[in-house]
Scaffold this active site. Sequence first.
Site, mmCIF file in Angstrom:
data_model
loop_
_atom_site.group_PDB
_atom_site.id
_atom_site.type_symbol
_atom_site.label_atom_id
_atom_site.label_comp_id
_atom_site.label_asym_id
_atom_site.label_seq_id
_atom_site.Cartn_x
_atom_site.Cartn_y
_atom_site.Cartn_z
ATOM 1 N N SER A 226 0.844 -1.186 0.000
ATOM 2 C CA SER A 226 0.000 0.000 0.000
ATOM 3 C C SER A 226 0.890 1.252 0.000
ATOM 4 O O SER A 226 1.768 1.362 -0.860
ATOM 5 C CB SER A 226 -0.964 -0.042 1.185
ATOM 6 N N HIS A 357 -6.737 -6.682 1.243
ATOM 7 C CA HIS A 357 -5.665 -5.734 0.960
ATOM 8 C C HIS A 357 -4.433 -6.097 1.794
ATOM 9 O O HIS A 357 -4.513 -6.279 3.018
ATOM 10 C CB HIS A 357 -6.142 -4.327 1.299
#
Length: 392
Positions: A226, A357
């Site tokens: 990320s 994620h």
Amino acid sequence: MKKLLLLSLMMATFGAAQAQKGQPPLVYTVENTGSSFRQPDMPAWDQLPEIRELPDPLKGVRKFAQWSRRRSDISHMIQHYGIGTKPAVEPGQVKARMQGDTLIVDVTVNGQTLTLTSAIRYPSEGQPPYALMIGTSMMSLPRQLFDDRPIAIMNYREKQVNDYGQFGRHHERGEHPFDRLYPALKDNGAYSEWAWGLSRLIDGLQQLGPEVTKIDTKYIGVTGCSYAGKMALYCGAFDERVALVVAQEPGGGGAAAWRASHESKVRVEDIDKTDYHWFLESQKTNFSGDSVYRLPYDQHELCAMVCPRALLLLGNPDYEWLSDPAMLVSARAAKKVWEQFGIGDRMGWSIVGKHGHCQLPESQFPEVQAFIDRFLLGRDADTRNISIVKDM
């Protein structure tokens, strides 16, 4: 002059780190092989031409000996227009020591000292010196990828350099630890400062040597997910001592092309909608909206800066915000640089959905293991044709 430059590049290269005789090196001993090149002219944003297609990362390059200069030009553009300056550091400004298994690095500039500390977790397999994988902010890759491999792990505590975080309290521009050393660079984005900090840890490892650290600096990798996936990409792109970059779900401002994200039909992280603590605020002022086409580079060239070293991009199309279609555009354009030099098997991507994620699924383990085995352990792993796209 050309002969002297080629000689200096050869001296900076680890001879033992050649994939095959005559191929470009897998890693270098210096942070920036293009440090002697002057910054090219940087026109004001409104003097830049519109470029609708992705800029050519190989502009003026026909052979590998020309790549260092072109890479230097790309580096200067990204710093000037995008993230701010990553300042060079003299060897005498860095002092390193080990305290148990913790690396401690003091960096003194302009009479100010910044201290970085990072604990090293050594493997139970193999013998020192070990390869090292550095996790930006934290190690996001599953631990089982390393448990049976002779690879040490170290987390880079980036808040020791720039303590901006998306959550919780933080300082603002000009108030970070980095800014005490470089007050003239207070407008920097976090990614230039975080890249600077990781390079200082590598300085410390080199200074102490494998007898003290148990680390083989020919085999350093960096990874993150990320916002830290972006961080890993910038850290690896801007330090040629990093042999392998694994950027996991880096999103817009990482590997995804700004131009392609701007043209997306769904809401994604683009040049208008990202966190500007990470970048120069002037990037948004100058290149928002259709002005993105005036940007003289794009993120495929950030990826290309890793060449001739190894790069693996990991995506997750379940999260539209990450702009993985734009990352795929960027990845395909960047790979042409490795292919130009006959080393296309050093760059790949795996974009696979149906998982959380930053939760790498087991279905993606084989490609990550192949890159780790080949580029951190020197094993005979097959990294050809790793261009996987599923669920997108």
